[in-house]
Design a protein around this motif. Sequence first.
Motif, PDB file in Angstrom:
ATOM      1  N   THR A  86       0.835  -1.211   0.000  1.00 31.44           N
ATOM      2  CA  THR A  86       0.000   0.000   0.000  1.00 31.44           C
ATOM      3  C   THR A  86       0.861   1.249   0.000  1.00 31.44           C
ATOM      4  O   THR A  86       0.659   2.175  -0.795  1.00 31.44           O
ATOM      5  N   TRP A  87       1.821   1.302   0.906  1.00 31.62           N
ATOM      6  CA  TRP A  87       2.647   2.505   1.018  1.00 31.62           C
ATOM      7  C   TRP A  87       3.547   2.697  -0.204  1.00 31.62           C
ATOM      8  O   TRP A  87       3.801   3.832  -0.618  1.00 31.62           O
ATOM      9  N   ALA A  88       4.018   1.598  -0.793  1.00 34.49           N
ATOM     10  CA  ALA A  88       4.818   1.721  -2.018  1.00 34.49           C
ATOM     11  C   ALA A  88       3.975   2.304  -3.148  1.00 34.49           C
ATOM     12  O   ALA A  88       4.453   3.142  -3.930  1.00 34.49           O
ATOM     13  N   ALA A  89       2.710   1.877  -3.232  1.00 30.37           N
ATOM     14  CA  ALA A  89       1.808   2.432  -4.246  1.00 30.37           C
ATOM     15  C   ALA A  89       1.561   3.915  -3.991  1.00 30.37           C
ATOM     16  O   ALA A  89       1.461   4.718  -4.933  1.00 30.37           O
ATOM     17  N   GLN A  90       1.470   4.307  -2.717  1.00 29.53           N
ATOM     18  CA  GLN A  90       1.303   5.726  -2.371  1.00 29.53           C
ATOM     19  C   GLN A  90       2.521   6.525  -2.834  1.00 29.53           C
ATOM     20  O   GLN A  90       2.377   7.620  -3.401  1.00 29.53           O
ATOM     21  N   VAL A  91       3.716   6.004  -2.601  1.00 29.61           N
ATOM     22  CA  VAL A  91       4.939   6.689  -3.013  1.00 29.61           C
ATOM     23  C   VAL A  91       4.991   6.843  -4.531  1.00 29.61           C
ATOM     24  O   VAL A  91       5.307   7.921  -5.053  1.00 29.61           O
ATOM     25  N   GLN A  92       4.670   5.789  -5.254  1.00 25.14           N
ATOM     26  CA  GLN A  92       4.695   5.868  -6.716  1.00 25.14           C
ATOM     27  C   GLN A  92       3.697   6.894  -7.224  1.00 25.14           C
ATOM     28  O   GLN A  92       4.006   7.693  -8.114  1.00 25.14           O
ATOM     29  N   ALA A  93       2.496   6.891  -6.666  1.00 31.56           N
ATOM     30  CA  ALA A  93       1.477   7.845  -7.102  1.00 31.56           C
ATOM     31  C   ALA A  93       1.895   9.277  -6.791  1.00 31.56           C
ATOM     32  O   ALA A  93       1.629  10.197  -7.577  1.00 31.56           O
ATOM     33  N   PHE A  94       2.546   9.489  -5.658  1.00 34.74           N
ATOM     34  CA  PHE A  94       3.019  10.830  -5.320  1.00 34.74           C
ATOM     35  C   PHE A  94       4.069  11.296  -6.323  1.00 34.74           C
ATOM     36  O   PHE A  94       4.043  12.460  -6.764  1.00 34.74           O
ATOM     37  N   CYS A  95       4.982  10.393  -6.693  1.00 35.50           N
ATOM     38  CA  CYS A  95       5.989  10.747  -7.701  1.00 35.50           C
ATOM     39  C   CYS A  95       5.322  11.119  -9.024  1.00 35.50           C
ATOM     40  O   CYS A  95       5.714  12.085  -9.687  1.00 35.50           O
ATOM     41  N   ALA A  96       4.290  10.369  -9.394  1.00 35.30           N
ATOM     42  CA  ALA A  96       3.629  10.604 -10.677  1.00 35.30           C
ATOM     43  C   ALA A  96       2.759  11.853 -10.655  1.00 35.30           C
ATOM     44  O   ALA A  96       2.789  12.656 -11.606  1.00 35.30           O
ATOM     45  N   GLU A  97       1.993  12.059  -9.575  1.00 33.89           N
ATOM     46  CA  GLU A  97       0.976  13.103  -9.570  1.00 33.89           C
ATOM     47  C   GLU A  97       1.438  14.431  -8.975  1.00 33.89           C
ATOM     48  O   GLU A  97       0.921  15.491  -9.362  1.00 33.89           O
ATOM     49  N   VAL A  98       2.364  14.411  -8.047  1.00 33.50           N
ATOM     50  CA  VAL A  98       2.818  15.649  -7.405  1.00 33.50           C
ATOM     51  C   VAL A  98       4.200  16.053  -7.918  1.00 33.50           C
ATOM     52  O   VAL A  98       4.388  17.172  -8.391  1.00 33.50           O
ATOM     53  N   ILE A  99       5.151  15.133  -7.839  1.00 37.63           N
ATOM     54  CA  ILE A  99       6.502  15.457  -8.299  1.00 37.63           C
ATOM     55  C   ILE A  99       6.552  15.531  -9.820  1.00 37.63           C
ATOM     56  O   ILE A  99       7.174  16.417 -10.397  1.00 37.63           O
TER      57      ILE A  99
END
Length: 301
Positions: A86-99
């Motif tokens: 779950t947390w790895a998916a959160q990190v990936q989504a943050f990289c894609a959508e915010v960063i």
Amino acid sequence: MTVISPTDPQTDYTWQWRGFAINYRQWGTQGAPILLVHGFGASVGHWRKNLPVLGEHYRCYAIDLLGFGKSAKPQPKLEADYTFDTWAAQVQAFCAEVIGEPAFLIGNSIGCVVVMQAAVSYPDWVKGIVALNFSLRLFHERNLSRAPFYQRWGVPLFQKMLTQTPLGSLFFKQLAQPKTVRNVLGQAYADKSAITDELVEMILAPAKDPGAAAVFLAFTSYSQGPLPDDLLPQLTCPTAVAWGTADPWEPITLGRALVEQYPQIEFQSFENVGHCPQDEAPDLVNDYLLDWLSRQQSPGG
């Protein structure tokens, strides 16, 4: 890509992920992106001594994992699974959508396992990782199978008592007290002067949120999922591991022995530093991180 002109490294921003509010901070508007991931019971505030320093050279972000800090704390199992996937998916989504692009990931304690899992599951989104005192997950069911009998029997029993009886709520209430937090930090930090009122309040504040106790109890009973032993050999990005030699929870001897199996992984020690070197010895950690990141950016790095 979201670019924020920073005015205060302690300003909180909110990002929506899977319908949940996720808290993060940012400092710096140029250079390669870096994402900082805290350990168990911590939050973005645990990087308050690193964010502005790293942000002078890089676009630096710190994120509260789902269930921690000021991020949402949905009900375990019914609304969210508190796992490394779950947390790895959160990190990936943050990289894609915010960063908006792949990032270097830096973690502490269980945050290291999160960034390792992200690098294994989403390698195209991770430029490299630095793990500070990664959690060895000594109470994982596979580690317990090799532990003394009293631990093999006692740990699962204690976990069941916490999650299936009123003892869990009482235990959390006792833990979420200033004196108890100071005592726990006194074990984790070799330099006791680093245990400030600000640090204690940073740990305590999220514990008052609705759902905080349920998240805490859910993770204390999480004895499955990946071990660093599983993830390290799968890493394909540049990787460094750094460790405080005075860590009483995650012994450096065990960490060093594990990392030595992989000569491509750099190992750095911080003498007389405990479990959270980024907060206890920020000058040492910041200097090391800036050097390592610079080497990754240089030709042949």
